[in-house]
Scaffold this active site. Sequence first.
Site, short mmCIF file in Angstrom:
data_model
loop_
_atom_site.label_atom_id
_atom_site.label_comp_id
_atom_site.label_asym_id
_atom_site.label_seq_id
_atom_site.Cartn_x
_atom_site.Cartn_y
_atom_site.Cartn_z
N HIS A 79 50.41 49.81 31.18
CA HIS A 79 49.03 49.53 30.78
C HIS A 79 49.00 48.86 29.41
O HIS A 79 48.05 49.00 28.66
CB HIS A 79 48.19 50.81 30.74
CG HIS A 79 48.08 51.52 32.06
ND1 HIS A 79 49.07 52.33 32.56
CD2 HIS A 79 47.08 51.53 32.99
CE1 HIS A 79 48.70 52.81 33.74
NE2 HIS A 79 47.49 52.34 34.01
N LEU B 173 42.51 48.68 46.62
CA LEU B 173 43.51 48.68 45.56
C LEU B 173 44.67 47.77 45.98
O LEU B 173 45.72 48.24 46.40
CB LEU B 173 44.01 50.11 45.40
CG LEU B 173 44.06 50.67 44.00
CD1 LEU B 173 44.13 52.19 44.05
CD2 LEU B 173 45.25 50.13 43.27
N ALA B 174 44.44 46.48 45.90
CA ALA B 174 45.41 45.52 46.44
C ALA B 174 45.24 44.20 45.71
O ALA B 174 44.36 43.40 46.04
CB ALA B 174 45.20 45.35 47.94
N GLU B 175 46.08 43.97 44.71
CA GLU B 175 45.86 42.83 43.82
C GLU B 175 46.08 41.48 44.49
O GLU B 175 45.40 40.51 44.17
CB GLU B 175 46.77 42.95 42.58
CG GLU B 175 46.33 44.01 41.58
CD GLU B 175 46.67 45.43 42.01
OE1 GLU B 175 47.42 45.60 43.00
OE2 GLU B 175 46.20 46.37 41.36
N ASP C 279 49.08 44.46 33.80
CA ASP C 279 50.35 44.99 34.29
C ASP C 279 50.43 45.00 35.83
O ASP C 279 51.51 45.04 36.39
CB ASP C 279 50.54 46.42 33.79
CG ASP C 279 50.29 46.52 32.29
OD1 ASP C 279 51.25 46.78 31.56
OD2 ASP C 279 49.14 46.30 31.86
N PHE C 280 49.25 45.02 36.48
CA PHE C 280 49.24 45.12 37.95
C PHE C 280 49.04 43.76 38.62
O PHE C 280 48.92 43.67 39.83
CB PHE C 280 48.15 46.10 38.40
CG PHE C 280 48.30 47.45 37.78
CD1 PHE C 280 49.54 48.09 37.74
CD2 PHE C 280 47.22 48.10 37.19
CE1 PHE C 280 49.69 49.33 37.14
CE2 PHE C 280 47.37 49.34 36.60
CZ PHE C 280 48.60 49.96 36.57
N ILE C 281 48.99 42.72 37.83
CA ILE C 281 48.75 41.39 38.40
C ILE C 281 49.98 40.88 39.15
O ILE C 281 49.90 39.97 39.96
CB ILE C 281 48.33 40.38 37.30
CG1 ILE C 281 47.59 39.18 37.92
CG2 ILE C 281 49.52 39.92 36.47
CD1 ILE C 281 46.95 38.27 36.91
N GLN D 81 42.51 45.03 37.17
CA GLN D 81 42.14 46.14 36.28
C GLN D 81 43.00 46.22 35.01
O GLN D 81 42.48 46.48 33.93
CB GLN D 81 42.23 47.43 37.06
CG GLN D 81 41.54 48.57 36.40
CD GLN D 81 41.26 49.66 37.42
OE1 GLN D 81 42.15 50.44 37.76
NE2 GLN D 81 40.04 49.71 37.93
N PHE D 82 44.29 46.01 35.17
CA PHE D 82 45.21 45.91 34.03
C PHE D 82 46.15 44.74 34.33
O PHE D 82 46.63 44.62 35.46
CB PHE D 82 46.03 47.19 33.85
CG PHE D 82 45.25 48.34 33.28
CD1 PHE D 82 45.20 48.57 31.91
CD2 PHE D 82 44.55 49.19 34.12
CE1 PHE D 82 44.48 49.63 31.39
CE2 PHE D 82 43.81 50.25 33.60
CZ PHE D 82 43.77 50.48 32.24
#
Lengths: 340, 325
Positions: B127, B56-58, B83-85, B80-81
Amino acid sequence: MAAVRTRRDRSQTRIDDYLLSEAQLEEMYYHMLLARRLNERMLALNRQGRAPFVIAGAGQEAAQVGAAMALKKGIDYVAPYYRDLGVNLVFGMDAREAMLNLLAKRDDPNAFGRQMPSHWGNRERHVVTQSSVVATQLLHAVGIALAAKMRNDPIVVLASCGEGSTSRGDFHEALNFAGIHKLPVIFYIENNGYAITERTDKEMAIEHVADRARAYGIHGAVVDGMDAIRVYQTVAPAVAETRGGGGPYLIEAKCYRLWAHSSDDDDSRYRTKQELEEWARKDPIKLFRERVESDRIFPPEDLDEIEQRVDDEVKEAAQWAASQPDPAPEDALGFVYKEL
Amino acid sequence: MAEMTVIEAIRSTLAEELTSDDRTFILGEDVEAGGVFRATEGLAARFPGRVIDSPLAESSIIGISIGAAHYGMRPIAEIQFADFIHAGFDQLCSEASRWSYRTKGDSWLPMVVRTPWGGGVHGGQHHSQSIEAYYCHMPGIKVVAPSFPADYRSLLRAAIEDPNPVLFLEHKRTYRLIKQDVDDAPAETRLGRSRITRRGNDLTIYAYGLMLHESLAAADTLAGEGIDCTVVDLLTLNPLDKETVLEAAKMTGKVLIVHEDTLTGGFGGELAALIAEHAFEYLDAPIRRVAGPDIPAMPFHHAMEGFFMPNRDKIAAAARDLAAY
């Protein structure tokens, strides 16, 4: 006057105490010295107003050259950082190119005047292009290692950075991923004691960066980075092991930044003369020469001859590079996207 | 006839590319199990070792993709979303976007970063986000935001085959909402092209993603009122198809730009500037924008989410004003 032996005459046979041959020892000395003399000339040019910026690796030559020589040139990859002139010289850069890069000349094959000096990159030589952002290259190295593993290519990637860079998230993400997938990467930390002005105790609560290896399930090692031979003897077996599928290594070379952070920095603000003098006594180039001289590997004249050769090369390269064309203003455009 | 949803279009294209090019592989969170939106469902079993779960590490997903692409692979990263980029922003901005530029083409990165974006799914602040403006401000990254399944197929293929880093934006609300017969539909096969999807003489609407569908719905309503709209599906946001954008503005002289992203600094500002600079003499009215309000992010509660998001009614209302100008 004793006849100077040429490089061709040097024995390729390994000397037991060194695990290196005469030919390799000569190469080691040559590259360390070339790195130092180039850096000295670069700083002189900066002080004369002929080079806008210098960031150097003085004090780290043994750590750089010893490690790079443990790799297979043309097969293995390096993802170096901005002090790694020594690594680049071992991987095929010459004095002329180093000077083209310093002066941001049009034909500098690293960055063509588009980056600050010492931001190297050369696809053909397997030197991965780098930015000024620290530790990002560790993830690139992991990606190369992942790709190589997927293709069953028996390569090793050495990613290097200073100890200051190990505070960044990318360092941790890189070690974590490489550990999970047992990738053929050497994370090589040149612990030179300073992140610009900050001593290591401002950067971490532990003594050795290499202690972090355990947290990621990878091998860790600490080596005296002022001793090129010791560095080689530590990195070479690690390279062999990781190439054979033994998983990644975190190797910390303890060295010292003999100069200020860059040509724009004044290190008298944050460290003492006494400290500098103590470390200058452990100058890696001086130490190397003393050892191979006292062990009578080379007669002193041979080492003098190498020094002369390096001085000549640096002088010639600086003059030659100064006469090379600058980029045109509109050379700022182009290659935003690759077209195949 | 092959009717496909957006998610089926993406999944089938990924499978085809993994089959046809052994340099491709997928890296992302939960991708081995099919991903949270099922975009990669079944692929790990079909392509052993080439669909790889990441921690879990963008930043690592993008940074490792950079390295693999440099080596000659064609990584397809999934964030994944959208928003997390942001944790990978540095790798995209400082590294990927400059790889070719700083080496004068000596090195390059054939890589794709796929990510679901946009609101309308009760995703709250983290999200629902639109991220395109950040990356359209990054020469060196191509940004693609299709709307229809056939374009998702053709442009995803083009993105994977492109030698440059491509941010491939997938509007998550449309994943299962929008269906199309992908064999008969028009499909843009080149990055950097926009399409005039509907032609009308009264005004021109520009949109992408879910808002393209809302704009087409608004245009249907408006047609019944005697207002004929041209609708431009932008498809690729960067590099922008300036020729088509300007042609469409000149056709009607009235311009309405629609996006979900917040107004200030949104992509619509760039479109408006382009049209004002190069088609000023063709304009019969001020350029209008319909966009999210300038609040930090989309709120969770459905009433506030609806307030935030542009939709066919808001678009139609703005269009009526513009037509009457």
